[in-house]
Design an enzyme around this catalytic site. Structure first.
Site, short mmCIF file in Angstrom:
data_model
loop_
_atom_site.label_atom_id
_atom_site.label_comp_id
_atom_site.label_asym_id
_atom_site.label_seq_id
_atom_site.Cartn_x
_atom_site.Cartn_y
_atom_site.Cartn_z
N PRO A 85 0.71 -1.28 0.02
CA PRO A 85 0.10 0.08 0.02
C PRO A 85 0.88 1.45 -0.27
CG PRO A 85 -0.14 -1.05 2.07
CD PRO A 85 0.81 -1.93 1.45
N LYS A 86 0.52 2.18 -0.98
CA LYS A 86 1.17 3.59 -0.66
C LYS A 86 0.72 4.43 0.37
CE LYS A 86 2.86 7.36 -3.68
NZ LYS A 86 2.29 8.46 -2.97
#
EC number: 6.5.1.2
Length: 545
Positions: free
Chosen positions: A117-118
């Site tokens: 996930p960013k």
């Protein structure tokens, strides 16, 4: 992760090279957008405040880069503050891909890929000497940043000692903890601004420290293989492995990206990061976009759209609604060409004109909604606006000049399920009758002998049930003001004889509504409609002697 004004990556360069330069705006507009982006970057980097959503920022930046590729000229660009503390390993930026095709192009030539996930927070470098955390540095310009050591050493989420007495460098994201946060539902929730503001302060309370989390997204000088890096980080107590998963192709990346976008996470995100397991030695890392990792942004929740023209619709009540005609944009698999400004008052407050670029989003996943003006054109040419004093609930009962929109809106309501419920009669019917000159008054169509065959051979039969509708249904069809729970005798003359005081004695009727009802029943054009209905034999409209 911080935005960086970067040298355009391979995928962006490909798109810019093929940019359409035929519709290039004035140089003043290009310069104004460059200044706006600079202003956003300053607020983002120096104050921790996102003045526009990330998806709008990305689209504006891409638009600016396209314009600049067509019309090269010097323009201001933000350079992050370097800070005074050097990074042990440079913090790279990330090029961005926005579409499945771009993601597929990046994935195709690579192997041993992983997805994370960013996390939407602030980047930090953690340095350990002999297993002990000795220094923490903000991202800054990637080469140097601010000294965050004192604060980070107080964070419960940050590992203060590595299990082995070794020297190492970790890079990750400090984030504001969120409970049951679903990105597709909750958006950014102001999480990045919150964490950035805290890290810019000198003193934090214990409860604030406890609400700061850490996601370590890389170990630059760690083992060569991702699996071994993750195993050692897990043994050290980090949760990196939980959010670093292997992918084999575009489909597996899409599936995981959608999963993180639509299920609860403890942090806000603005996309995912695709990584190769293999990367250069940490000493070779540069403060620029790497070839071994890329950011794949979440599907945009907003679109940046150019206003091409403005039309003003007039409803049956006389309300004027500005409708912005747009250069087509895609949003959630929908092609959007127009959006309502809501009201004349809101349109004026927003000061939207042709050439402006606006932010739109979908309300309820279906209806385009205007949010705000993002970029204003330097040419503030005014547009012709209908006179709001001319239109009201008792205007435009005929097709006189300037009345077409309200007149048609009255007819559409009349035949709708809210009015006479004439099946098979809709907007197209009334437009045809109006265009052929067969309709100048609201009830001209009651004389079916005058109906043109070009508007449908069955039209007379479709309209015939109208004369059989009841008195109260006809009152609704004629747009009588709402009457609450008032007693309505089925006789026009009784209702027309009521005074304002008479109406106010009825349940649910106040002074304002009473005045509207008196005005309706005594308006000359409404009286003409009553006479026409009486002549057609509709119950309740004849004047009793």
């Amino acid at each position: 992760m911080l935005r960086i004004w970067i040298t355009i990556g391979l995928y962006l360069a490909t798109r810019l090279a093929s940019a359409d330069c035929a519709d290039l705006p004035a140089k003043a507009d290009i310069a104004a957008l460059a200044e706006q982006v600079l202003h956003w970057d300053q607020a983002y980097h120096e104050q921790g405040h996102s003045q526009v959503p990330d998806d709008v920022y990305d689209q504006a930046l891409l638009q600016l880069q396209r314009w600049q590729s067509c019309s090269p000229a010097p323009s201001p660009a933000y350079r992050p503050r370097a800070g005074k503390q050097g990074h042990a390993v440079s913090q790279t930026g990330l090029a961005k891909v926005h579409t499945q095709a771009e993601a597929a192009d990046w994935i195709k030539p690579r192997t041993d890929l992983w997805i994370q996930p960013k996390v939407d927070g602030v980047a930090v470098t953690l340095e350990y000497h002999q297993g002990r955390l000795v220094r923490a540095t903000s991202r800054g310009d990637g080469w140097q940043g601010e000294d965050w050591t004192t604060t980070v050493q107080r964070l419960p989420a940050v590992l203060q000692r590595w299990p082995q007495s070794i020297d190492l460098v970790l890079q990750g994201e400090l984030y504001w903890r969120l409970s049951n946060h679903v990105q597709s539902r909750d958006g950014g929730a102001g999480a990045r601004s919150r964490i950035a503001g805290l890290m810019n302060r000198q003193q934090l309370a214990d409860d604030e420290l406890a609400d700061i989390g850490l996601f370590v997204w890389d170990w630059p000088d760690g083992p060569a293989q991702m699996t071994e890096r993750l195993a050692q980080m897990t043994r050290a107590g980090l949760d990196t492995a939980r959010y670093t998963l292997p992918i084999t192709d575009l489909r597996s990346a899409q599936t995981q990206r959608q999963h993180w976008f639509s299920t609860p996470l403890p942090f806000a995100t603005d996309g995912v990061v695709l990584r190769q397991s293999q990367r250069p030695s940490a000493s070779d890392w540069q403060a620029e976009t790497p070839y071994w990792a890329v950011a794949w942004k979440h599907p945009p929740q907003r679109a940046l759209a150019r206003v091409r023209d403005i039309e003003f619709g007039i409803g049956r009540s006389g309300r004027i609604t500005p409708v912005l005609q747009l250069d087509p944009v895609e949003l959630d698999d929908r092609r959007i060409r127009r959006v309502s400004a809501g009201s004349l008052q809101r349109w004026r407050a927003l000061d939207v004109l042709p050439g402006d670029r606006i932010s739109i989003r979908l309300s309820g996943q279906t209806i385009p909604q205007l949010e705000e003006v993002i970029i204003r054109t330097t040419d503030r040419t005014t547009v012709n606006v209908p006179d709001p004093t001319r239109y009201h609930p008792l205007s435009c009962w005929t097709s006189e000049d300037g009345c077409r929109d309200q007149f048609l809106a009255r007819l559409e309501w009349l035949s709708s399920a809210n009015g006479l419920d004439l099946r098979g009669v809709g907007p197209g019917t009334w437009q045809c009758l109006l265009n052929t000159g067969a309709l100048t008054g609201m009830l001209d169509w009651l004389d079916t002998r005058a109906l043109p065959p070009t508007c449908g051979n069955q039209l007379a039969g479709l309209l015939q049930p109208a004369t059989e509708r009841g008195f109260l249904q006809w009152l609704r069809a004629l747009s009588m003001p709402p009457s609450g729970d008032a007693v309505l005798p089925e006789q026009w003359t009784v209702l027309a004889a009521r005074t304002q005081q008479d109406w106010e004695t009825q349940p649910g009727i106040g002074p304002h509504r009473a005045r509207q009802l008196v005005a309706f029943f005594n308006h000359p054009q409404v009286e003409s409609l009553r006479a026409r209905l009486a002549a057609a034999g509709v119950h309740g409209f004849a004047v009793s002697g």
